[in-house]
Design a protein around this motif. Structure first.
Motif, PDB file in Angstrom:
ATOM      1  N   UNK A 291       3.555 -38.016  17.490  1.00  0.00           N
ATOM      2  CA  UNK A 291       2.721 -36.965  16.900  1.00  0.00           C
ATOM      3  C   UNK A 291       3.427 -36.289  15.735  1.00  0.00           C
ATOM      4  N   UNK A 292       4.745 -36.094  15.864  1.00  0.00           N
ATOM      5  CA  UNK A 292       5.513 -35.490  14.774  1.00  0.00           C
ATOM      6  C   UNK A 292       5.547 -36.419  13.576  1.00  0.00           C
ATOM      7  N   UNK A 293       5.718 -37.699  13.825  1.00  0.00           N
ATOM      8  CA  UNK A 293       5.783 -38.675  12.742  1.00  0.00           C
ATOM      9  C   UNK A 293       4.446 -38.747  11.997  1.00  0.00           C
ATOM     10  N   UNK A 294       3.338 -38.715  12.738  1.00  0.00           N
ATOM     11  CA  UNK A 294       2.015 -38.750  12.114  1.00  0.00           C
ATOM     12  C   UNK A 294       1.817 -37.537  11.210  1.00  0.00           C
ATOM     13  N   UNK A 295       2.206 -36.356  11.681  1.00  0.00           N
ATOM     14  CA  UNK A 295       2.047 -35.142  10.876  1.00  0.00           C
ATOM     15  C   UNK A 295       2.930 -35.178   9.633  1.00  0.00           C
ATOM     16  N   UNK A 296       4.132 -35.720   9.766  1.00  0.00           N
ATOM     17  CA  UNK A 296       5.002 -35.877   8.596  1.00  0.00           C
ATOM     18  C   UNK A 296       4.351 -36.763   7.549  1.00  0.00           C
ATOM     19  N   UNK A 298       1.156 -37.174   7.178  1.00  0.00           N
ATOM     20  CA  UNK A 298       0.071 -36.384   6.573  1.00  0.00           C
ATOM     21  C   UNK A 298       0.619 -35.523   5.440  1.00  0.00           C
ATOM     22  N   UNK A 299       1.795 -34.929   5.659  1.00  0.00           N
ATOM     23  CA  UNK A 299       2.405 -34.106   4.616  1.00  0.00           C
ATOM     24  C   UNK A 299       2.772 -34.958   3.404  1.00  0.00           C
ATOM     25  N   UNK A 300       3.340 -36.139   3.643  1.00  0.00           N
ATOM     26  CA  UNK A 300       3.698 -37.014   2.527  1.00  0.00           C
ATOM     27  C   UNK A 300       2.448 -37.435   1.756  1.00  0.00           C
ATOM     28  N   UNK A 301       1.390 -37.790   2.471  1.00  0.00           N
ATOM     29  CA  UNK A 301       0.159 -38.213   1.807  1.00  0.00           C
ATOM     30  C   UNK A 301      -0.415 -37.090   0.950  1.00  0.00           C
ATOM     31  N   UNK A 302      -0.428 -35.871   1.487  1.00  0.00           N
ATOM     32  CA  UNK A 302      -0.936 -34.727   0.727  1.00  0.00           C
ATOM     33  C   UNK A 302      -0.060 -34.455  -0.489  1.00  0.00           C
ATOM     34  N   UNK A 303       1.253 -34.653  -0.319  1.00  0.00           N
ATOM     35  CA  UNK A 303       2.181 -34.440  -1.428  1.00  0.00           C
ATOM     36  C   UNK A 303       1.932 -35.443  -2.544  1.00  0.00           C
ATOM     37  N   UNK A 304       1.780 -36.708  -2.174  1.00  0.00           N
ATOM     38  CA  UNK A 304       1.563 -37.756  -3.179  1.00  0.00           C
ATOM     39  C   UNK A 304       0.211 -37.608  -3.871  1.00  0.00           C
ATOM     40  N   UNK A 305      -0.755 -36.998  -3.175  1.00  0.00           N
ATOM     41  CA  UNK A 305      -2.060 -36.732  -3.789  1.00  0.00           C
ATOM     42  C   UNK A 305      -2.064 -35.432  -4.585  1.00  0.00           C
ATOM     43  N   UNK A 307      -2.097 -32.341  -3.465  1.00  0.00           N
ATOM     44  CA  UNK A 307      -3.110 -31.455  -2.875  1.00  0.00           C
ATOM     45  C   UNK A 307      -2.413 -30.326  -2.118  1.00  0.00           C
ATOM     46  N   UNK A 308      -2.208 -29.156  -2.739  1.00  0.00           N
ATOM     47  CA  UNK A 308      -1.474 -28.061  -2.093  1.00  0.00           C
ATOM     48  C   UNK A 308      -2.116 -27.572  -0.805  1.00  0.00           C
ATOM     49  N   UNK A 309      -3.449 -27.527  -0.764  1.00  0.00           N
ATOM     50  CA  UNK A 309      -4.112 -27.049   0.445  1.00  0.00           C
ATOM     51  C   UNK A 309      -3.851 -28.004   1.614  1.00  0.00           C
ATOM     52  N   UNK A 310      -3.937 -29.298   1.350  1.00  0.00           N
ATOM     53  CA  UNK A 310      -3.648 -30.276   2.405  1.00  0.00           C
ATOM     54  C   UNK A 310      -2.169 -30.230   2.796  1.00  0.00           C
ATOM     55  N   UNK A 311      -1.287 -29.969   1.833  1.00  0.00           N
ATOM     56  CA  UNK A 311       0.127 -29.811   2.148  1.00  0.00           C
ATOM     57  C   UNK A 311       0.336 -28.632   3.088  1.00  0.00           C
ATOM     58  N   UNK A 312      -0.381 -27.533   2.835  1.00  0.00           N
ATOM     59  CA  UNK A 312      -0.238 -26.361   3.693  1.00  0.00           C
ATOM     60  C   UNK A 312      -0.758 -26.640   5.095  1.00  0.00           C
ATOM     61  N   UNK A 313      -1.854 -27.369   5.188  1.00  0.00           N
ATOM     62  CA  UNK A 313      -2.385 -27.739   6.504  1.00  0.00           C
ATOM     63  C   UNK A 313      -1.359 -28.545   7.293  1.00  0.00           C
ATOM     64  N   UNK A 315       1.917 -28.549   6.805  1.00  0.00           N
ATOM     65  CA  UNK A 315       3.039 -27.670   7.124  1.00  0.00           C
ATOM     66  C   UNK A 315       2.738 -26.820   8.348  1.00  0.00           C
ATOM     67  N   UNK A 316       1.510 -26.334   8.450  1.00  0.00           N
ATOM     68  CA  UNK A 316       1.113 -25.555   9.621  1.00  0.00           C
ATOM     69  C   UNK A 316       1.127 -26.418  10.878  1.00  0.00           C
ATOM     70  N   UNK A 317       0.678 -27.672  10.763  1.00  0.00           N
ATOM     71  CA  UNK A 317       0.692 -28.586  11.903  1.00  0.00           C
ATOM     72  C   UNK A 317       2.126 -28.885  12.351  1.00  0.00           C
ATOM     73  N   UNK A 318       3.026 -28.964  11.385  1.00  0.00           N
ATOM     74  CA  UNK A 318       4.428 -29.216  11.702  1.00  0.00           C
ATOM     75  C   UNK A 318       5.111 -28.006  12.324  1.00  0.00           C
ATOM     76  N   UNK A 319       4.492 -26.839  12.193  1.00  0.00           N
ATOM     77  CA  UNK A 319       5.154 -25.621  12.616  1.00  0.00           C
ATOM     78  C   UNK A 319       6.150 -25.124  11.595  1.00  0.00           C
TER      79      UNK A 319
END
Length: 415
Positions: A291-296, A298-305, A307-313, A315-319
Motif C-alpha cells: 500500500x505504501x509503494x502504491x501511494x509512492x 501515485x505521488x511520482x505519477x502526479x509529479x511527472x504530470x 499536477x500539484x493538487x494530485x501531488x497533495x492528495x 502526500x496526504x495519503x502518505x501521511x
C-alpha cells in the motif's frame, strides 16, 4: 567515568551546534566548516548514535550547507578506527585463544563505521574471512547516548523543523541502531539475500558464517572490491555497469520483494574485478508494504504530470502532509526540478543543473515544514531512496528512467 565523558562530549557538540544556529538566526554568518570539523573530530572517535546521526545527515547533500555537508561526508569516509587492543579483547571474548582459530588477523581495519569495524582474517586452512566486530561496550551505553542525541535533535527547531519530524527522526535512528546491534538478524538477512538474488550474475553478497559468528562478531567470506566512493574516477563503462545494476537491484527489491536496503552510504557498496556490484552490509533492511509503494507511485505519477493538487492528495495519503494549506507552488517547483530525470531517453544523474534546482528549493522546503511532517516510516523510506539517488549521482549514472518507470506506473494503475 566513560559514560560521563561521552555525555560531556555530546553536550559540547550540542553547544557548538547551537552556537552556529543562533548566529544564523541573529543575522550572522555561521561557520559551517568549523562546525563540521568539530563534528568530525568528536564523532569519529565517539562512535554510536551521534556518529550515526552525522552519517544520516551527510546523505542529505541537497539540503545541508555545502561546507557542513563536505565535512560530514569526510566523517562517513574516514571514521577514526578503534585501537586494536579494544577490538582484540572483543574477539577474545568471542573466540577465546585467537591463534587456535586464525592464522592471522589484520590489526588495521579496512572499514570502520558508527557501530563496528571490519578486520580481515585468515584461517588455518587458508580461507580469507572478514570479521565485523561490534565496538566493545556499545550496547551498554546505547540508551544513555540516545538520550543525549534526543537533546541534540532539539536544536533542529532553530531550522523550523517541526517537533513531529524531529521525533520521527529520533525514533528512526533509535530503531535503526538497536537493530544494527543484532548480528544474528544481519546474518539471516545476508543468507536471505544470497538465496533471493542467486540468479543474478551482476550482484555479489558475502556469505555469512554462523558457525564462527556470535552476538558481537559477524564472520563472512571475504569479497574484494573497489568501494563505490572510489569509483568516481573509474572508466565510464565500469561506472555505468555498476549504476545499472544498482538501479535494477533497487527496483527488484521494492517491486518484487517489498524490502529495501536502508543504509545506503557509499561504504556499504563496491565493485569487484568483474564489474559486479558487491553489497557488504545488510544490518538495516526495512519492509515496504504494498500500500505504501502504491501511494509512492501515485505521488511520482502526479509529479511527472505536474499536477500539484494530485501531488497533495498523494502526500496526504502518505501521511507526509499535515496542517492547513497545501504548498502548491512548492509542489510545482519540485515537479519542474525532478521531471527532467524522467524524460524519454538516457538522462545524466551527474547533471549539476538538477542538483542546483533541488538545492535552491531547500529553503522553501524548510519554510513549509509546518505542513510537511512525514511519519517515521515515510521519513526512513525517503531518506533511504535519497541516499541511493546520490550513489547514482556519484557514479555519474546515465539511465532511461522513463522506460524504467512506465511499466511500474502501469502496474500500479492495474491494482
Amino acid at each position: 567515568m566513560r559514560e560521563r565523558g561521552r555525555t560531556r562530549r555530546l553536550m559540547g557538540l550540542g553547544a557548538r551546534t547551537g552556537g552556529a544556529m543562533i548566529r544564523t538566526r541573529l543575522g550572522g554568518q555561521a561557520d559551517w566548516r568549523a562546525l563540521g570539523e568539530a563534528l568530525f573530530e568528536g564523532l569519529s572517535e565517539l562512535k554510536g548514535p551521534a556518529m550515526k546521526l552525522a552519517q544520516i545527515m551527510s546523505q542529505w547533500d541537497d539540503l545541508l550547507p555545502p561546507d557542513l555537508a563536505e565535512e560530514l561526508a569526510r566523517l562517513q569516509r574516514q571514521a577514526e578506527p578503534m585501537p586494536w587492543e579494544g577490538i582484540r579483547r572483543a574477539l577474545v571474548e568471542q573466540y577465546g585463544d585467537l591463534d587456535t582459530h586464525f592464522r592471522e588477523i589484520e590489526p588495521r581495519p579496512f572499514a570502520s563505521a558508527s557501530m563496528g569495524q571490519v578486520h580481515r582474517a585468515v584461517t588455518h586452512d587458508g580461507a580469507t574471512l572478514v570479521l565485523k566486530v561490534q565496538y566493545p561496550g556499545l550496547a551498554e551505553v546505547l540508551e544513555s547516548d540516545l538520550v543525549q542525541v534526543r537533546r541534540l535533535l532539539r536544536l533542529g527547531r532553530w531550522f523550523k523543523v517541526p517537533q513531529a519530524r524531529l521525533d520521527a527522526l529520533f525514533e528512526e535512528l533509535a530503531s535503526s541502531l538497536r537493530g544494527e546491534l543484532d548480528y544474528h538478524a544481519e546474518a539471516e538477512a545476508l543468507a536471505r539475500y544470497r538465496e533471493r538474488y542467486a540468479h543474478r550474475d551482476d550482484l555479489v553478497i558475502p556469505e555469512p558464517l554462523p558457525e564462527v559468528s556470535g552476538p558481537r562478531v559477524l564472520a563472512m567470506r571475504y569479497v574484494a572490491g573497489t568501494p563505490l566512493r572510489d569509483l568516481e574516477s573509474a572508466d565510464d563503462a565500469r561506472r555505468q555497469a555498476v549504476a545499472t545494476t544498482l538501479a535494477d537491484w533497487l527496483t527488484e527489491e521494492l517491486f518484487t520483494h517489498g524490502e529495501l536496503h536502508a543504509d545506503p552510504h557509499a561504504g556499504n557498496f563496491a565493485a569487484d574485478d568483474q564489474g559486479r556490484l558487491v553489497i557488504y552490509d545488510l544490518g538495516a533492511v526495512i519492509p515496504v508494504p504494498d500500500a505504501r509503494l502504491v501511494t509512492m507511485m501515485h505521488l511520482l505519477e502526479a509529479t511527472l504530470e505536474g499536477d500539484p493538487m494530485a501531488m497533495d492528495t498523494a502526500m496526504l495519503e502518505l501521511g507526509g502532509r499535515q496542517g492547513q494549506g497545501a504548498p502548491l507552488s512548492l509542489y510545482q517547483e519540485a515537479a519542474e526540478a525532478v521531471t527532467p530525470l524522467f524524460e524519454p531517453g538516457e538522462q545524466d544523474f551527474g547533471d549539476v543543473r538538477v542538483h542546483r534546482r533541488l538545492r535552491d528549493l531547500s529553503p522553501k522546503v524548510w519554510a513549509a515544514m509546518d505542513r510537511l511532517q512525514p511519519p517515521a516510516d515515510t521519513l526512513l523510506l525517503s531518506r533511504t531512496l535519497n541516499g541511493h539517488y546520490w550513489n547514482l549521482v556519484r557514479l555519474g549514472a546515465r539511465l532511461d528512467m522513463h522506460a524504467r518507470t512506465q511499466p511500474l506506473l502501469a502496474g500500479v494503475q492495474r491494482r
